[in-house]
Motif scaffolding. Structure first.
Motif, PDB file in Angstrom:
ATOM      1  N   LEU A   1       0.815  -1.214   0.000  1.00 43.14           N
ATOM      2  CA  LEU A   1       0.000   0.000   0.000  1.00 43.14           C
ATOM      3  C   LEU A   1       0.853   1.270   0.000  1.00 43.14           C
ATOM      4  N   LEU A   2       2.100   1.152   0.479  1.00 44.28           N
ATOM      5  CA  LEU A   2       2.963   2.338   0.492  1.00 44.28           C
ATOM      6  C   LEU A   2       3.194   2.886  -0.917  1.00 44.28           C
ATOM      7  N   HIS A   3       2.981   2.033  -1.910  1.00 45.95           N
ATOM      8  CA  HIS A   3       3.197   2.474  -3.295  1.00 45.95           C
ATOM      9  C   HIS A   3       2.012   3.262  -3.847  1.00 45.95           C
ATOM     10  N   ASP A   4       0.901   3.270  -3.087  1.00 48.23           N
ATOM     11  CA  ASP A   4      -0.314   3.899  -3.609  1.00 48.23           C
ATOM     12  C   ASP A   4      -0.464   5.313  -3.039  1.00 48.23           C
ATOM     13  N   PRO A   5      -0.242   6.322  -3.866  1.00 49.63           N
ATOM     14  CA  PRO A   5      -0.297   7.691  -3.352  1.00 49.63           C
ATOM     15  C   PRO A   5      -1.690   8.089  -2.867  1.00 49.63           C
ATOM     16  N   GLU A   6      -2.722   7.375  -3.340  1.00 46.88           N
ATOM     17  CA  GLU A   6      -4.095   7.728  -2.954  1.00 46.88           C
ATOM     18  C   GLU A   6      -4.531   7.031  -1.670  1.00 46.88           C
ATOM     19  N   SER A   7      -3.720   6.103  -1.177  1.00 42.94           N
ATOM     20  CA  SER A   7      -4.153   5.264  -0.057  1.00 42.94           C
ATOM     21  C   SER A   7      -4.412   6.076   1.216  1.00 42.94           C
ATOM     22  N   ARG A   8      -5.603   5.921   1.793  1.00 38.96           N
ATOM     23  CA  ARG A   8      -5.931   6.583   3.060  1.00 38.96           C
ATOM     24  C   ARG A   8      -5.169   5.944   4.213  1.00 38.96           C
ATOM     25  N   VAL A   9      -4.995   4.614   4.077  1.00 39.78           N
ATOM     26  CA  VAL A   9      -4.262   3.881   5.109  1.00 39.78           C
ATOM     27  C   VAL A   9      -2.846   4.437   5.232  1.00 39.78           C
ATOM     28  N   VAL A  10      -2.216   4.681   4.084  1.00 43.20           N
ATOM     29  CA  VAL A  10      -0.847   5.199   4.096  1.00 43.20           C
ATOM     30  C   VAL A  10      -0.804   6.562   4.791  1.00 43.20           C
TER      31      VAL A  10
ATOM     32  N   ASP B   1      14.190  23.625  -7.245  1.00 39.42           N
ATOM     33  CA  ASP B   1      13.897  23.289  -8.638  1.00 39.42           C
ATOM     34  C   ASP B   1      12.857  22.181  -8.726  1.00 39.42           C
ATOM     35  N   ARG B   2      12.870  21.304  -7.767  1.00 43.13           N
ATOM     36  CA  ARG B   2      11.884  20.221  -7.705  1.00 43.13           C
ATOM     37  C   ARG B   2      11.503  19.990  -6.248  1.00 43.13           C
ATOM     38  N   THR B   3      10.230  19.638  -6.012  1.00 42.77           N
ATOM     39  CA  THR B   3       9.826  19.179  -4.676  1.00 42.77           C
ATOM     40  C   THR B   3       9.090  17.866  -4.880  1.00 42.77           C
ATOM     41  N   ALA B   4       9.294  16.931  -3.978  1.00 41.59           N
ATOM     42  CA  ALA B   4       8.649  15.622  -4.134  1.00 41.59           C
ATOM     43  C   ALA B   4       8.371  15.024  -2.764  1.00 41.59           C
TER      44      ALA B   4
ATOM     45  N   ARG C   1       8.970  15.121   2.621  1.00 37.69           N
ATOM     46  CA  ARG C   1       8.875  16.025   1.467  1.00 37.69           C
ATOM     47  C   ARG C   1      10.269  16.597   1.286  1.00 37.69           C
ATOM     48  N   ILE C   2      10.799  16.432   0.093  1.00 37.80           N
ATOM     49  CA  ILE C   2      12.161  16.939  -0.131  1.00 37.80           C
ATOM     50  C   ILE C   2      12.154  18.030  -1.201  1.00 37.80           C
ATOM     51  N   GLY C   3      13.082  18.929  -1.078  1.00 33.81           N
ATOM     52  CA  GLY C   3      13.291  19.956  -2.090  1.00 33.81           C
ATOM     53  C   GLY C   3      14.675  19.776  -2.683  1.00 33.81           C
ATOM     54  N   LEU C   4      14.768  19.885  -4.012  1.00 37.57           N
ATOM     55  CA  LEU C   4      16.073  19.710  -4.672  1.00 37.57           C
ATOM     56  C   LEU C   4      16.453  20.983  -5.425  1.00 37.57           C
ATOM     57  N   ARG C   5      17.727  21.297  -5.334  1.00 34.62           N
ATOM     58  CA  ARG C   5      18.256  22.430  -6.104  1.00 34.62           C
ATOM     59  C   ARG C   5      19.410  21.936  -6.950  1.00 34.62           C
ATOM     60  N   GLY C   6      19.381  22.319  -8.219  1.00 32.71           N
ATOM     61  CA  GLY C   6      20.473  21.915  -9.097  1.00 32.71           C
ATOM     62  C   GLY C   6      19.923  21.438 -10.435  1.00 32.71           C
TER      63      GLY C   6
ATOM     64  N   VAL D   1       8.644   7.585  -5.115  1.00 28.52           N
ATOM     65  CA  VAL D   1       8.516   9.018  -5.342  1.00 28.52           C
ATOM     66  C   VAL D   1       7.066   9.280  -5.702  1.00 28.52           C
ATOM     67  N   HIS D   2       6.315   9.846  -4.755  1.00 29.52           N
ATOM     68  CA  HIS D   2       4.876   9.982  -4.960  1.00 29.52           C
ATOM     69  C   HIS D   2       4.498  11.111  -5.899  1.00 29.52           C
ATOM     70  N   GLN D   3       5.143  12.220  -5.757  1.00 29.00           N
ATOM     71  CA  GLN D   3       4.758  13.311  -6.647  1.00 29.00           C
ATOM     72  C   GLN D   3       5.868  14.327  -6.766  1.00 29.00           C
ATOM     73  N   GLN D   4       5.934  14.897  -7.930  1.00 26.95           N
ATOM     74  CA  GLN D   4       6.840  16.029  -8.096  1.00 26.95           C
ATOM     75  C   GLN D   4       5.940  17.250  -8.061  1.00 26.95           C
ATOM     76  N   LEU D   5       6.048  17.999  -6.988  1.00 28.02           N
ATOM     77  CA  LEU D   5       5.076  19.064  -6.772  1.00 28.02           C
ATOM     78  C   LEU D   5       5.391  20.322  -7.565  1.00 28.02           C
ATOM     79  N   ALA D   6       6.663  20.622  -7.722  1.00 28.07           N
ATOM     80  CA  ALA D   6       6.998  21.913  -8.313  1.00 28.07           C
ATOM     81  C   ALA D   6       8.019  21.784  -9.429  1.00 28.07           C
ATOM     82  N   GLY D   7       7.852  22.572 -10.417  1.00 31.89           N
ATOM     83  CA  GLY D   7       8.793  22.609 -11.528  1.00 31.89           C
ATOM     84  C   GLY D   7       9.874  23.620 -11.214  1.00 31.89           C
ATOM     85  N   PRO D   8      10.552  24.121 -12.245  1.00 30.71           N
ATOM     86  CA  PRO D   8      11.685  25.009 -12.025  1.00 30.71           C
ATOM     87  C   PRO D   8      11.311  26.198 -11.142  1.00 30.71           C
TER      88      PRO D   8
END
Ligand SMILES: Nc1ncnc2c1ncn2[C@@H]1O[C@H](COP(=O)(O)OP(=O)(O)OP(=O)(O)O)[C@@H](O)[C@H]1O
Length: 335
Positions: free
Chosen positions: A228-237, A253-256, A300-305, A322-329
């Protein structure tokens, strides 16, 4: 294997008809530990009582290793019920009986002879870690110890299945941990299948490998915790993993949102991705927990580079979820 097949159960109350279970179907493999979770009134206790054959469903069937329990006559039903252990947070001990006497009671009632009784009670006293309290009375035990004795009594008939309804209710942290350790040992050493109804997700994290989520009598989700950890929609998770506080992603540059499983991934994956791809990785929120003995992080991580996408892809290839990439550049939300 326990098969719960399209089970429904309603009750009449002063306010009208209450649907406690509504078409619930699920399977529990022999030797598994299933946690049944859900809010108050969602049907957890009713499911535990129906599976332990204390109540009959209105429709649907409970099969135990293929045996359709709906077809059993009263005598066979009673015999089958004895193969199922049942304990709740409310289970009381007999105050005038010792610890050993309480555990032995079901054996006395079913006519098991003295030497066999002593042997079985001795094994269970050892399992619950209370050999030195065999002659103590319930009033001399802590609440957690009394609950462990209740679990031992539920196990003394050597059931293949143990249902524990809210087994840690009203216990302090140490008392609850002791009861969970006993349930875990019962599964490992006696091979019992466990079905644990609880509102406490810590119980599930500690001893279960499968989880079922009920709401208003309906089964919303069911599966292996790690799957279930692989399911981003899971309420249980959402309920099992650390909460991610909303923090700003601007400037990255990216958040995930990522889930890391196991010592190696939790300890090393992020620094390794940073150095391999020459990016800066910051943890913006989330935290660490355990499923059984396995550490699991949700961050939730933020990446620069420039190579942020490459780093995220690599984390995914190395087993990070990696459930989601929230933000672009530079904080622009990606499509
Ligand atoms: N014997 C009964 N008579 C009438 N209504 C009942 C009975 N047993 C359960 N219910 C109702 O059925 C619904 C499901 O109850 P159940 O006790 O199974 O929920 P639960 O998830 O175990 O709740 P909790 O976490 O509070 O123990 C509730 O609305 C409850 O009031």
């Amino acid at each position: 294997m326990i098969t719960i097949e399209n089970v429904s159960k309603s009750f009449w109350s002063r306010t009208g008809n209450v649907v406690a279970l509504d078409g619930v179907s699920l399977e529990v493999n022999a030797g598994a530990a299933l946690g049944v979770v859900g809010p108050t009134g969602s049907g957890k206790s009713t499911l535990a009582r129906v599976v332990s054959l204390q109540e009959r469903p209105d429709t649907g069937a409970i099969r135990l290793d293929g045996l359709n329990t709906a077809a059993l006559d009263t005598r066979s039903l009673r015999a089958t019920r004895r193969q199922i252990g049942f304990v709740t947070g409310e289970t009381q001990l007999f105050k005038q009986r010792t610890t050993a006497g309480n555990i032995a009671l079901p054996l006395e009632q079913s006519g098991v002879d003295g030497p066999q009784r002593r042997a079985r009670v001795g094994r269970l006293l050892d399992l619950i870690g209370l050999t030195d309290k065999a002659a103590a009375y319930p009033d001399d035990l802590t609440a957690g110890q009394r609950r462990r004795v209740a679990v031992a009594r539920a196990l003394v008939g050597e059931p293949g299945l143990l249902l524990a309804d809210d087994p840690t209710a009203n216990l302090d942290t140490d008392g609850a941990a002791g009861v969970l350790a006993v349930l875990d040992r019962a599964r490992a050493e006696l091979g019992v299948t466990l079905l644990v109804a609880t509102q406490d997700t810590a119980v599930v994290r500690r001893i279960c490998d499968d989880i079922a989520l009920l709401d208003s009598g309906k089964l919303l989700e069911h599966g292996n915790l790690f799957d279930l950890l692989h399911d981003p929609e899971s309420r249980v998770v959402q309920e099992l993993l650390p909460v991610i506080d909303e923090t700003g992603s601007v400037g990255h540059d990216r958040t995930a949102d990522i889930v890391l499983i196991g010592f190696a991934a939790v300890g090393a994956l992020l620094p390794e991705a940073a150095s391999r791809f020459g990016v800066q990785v910051s943890v913006l929120g989330g935290g660490l927990t355990r499923l059984g003995e396995t550490p699991v992080a949700r961050f939730r991580i933020g990446l620069r580079g420039e190579r942020s996408d490459g780093a995220l892809g690599w984390i995914g290839e190395r087993g990070g979820i990696v459930h989601q990439q929230l933000a672009g550049p530079r904080g622009v939300v990606a499509a």
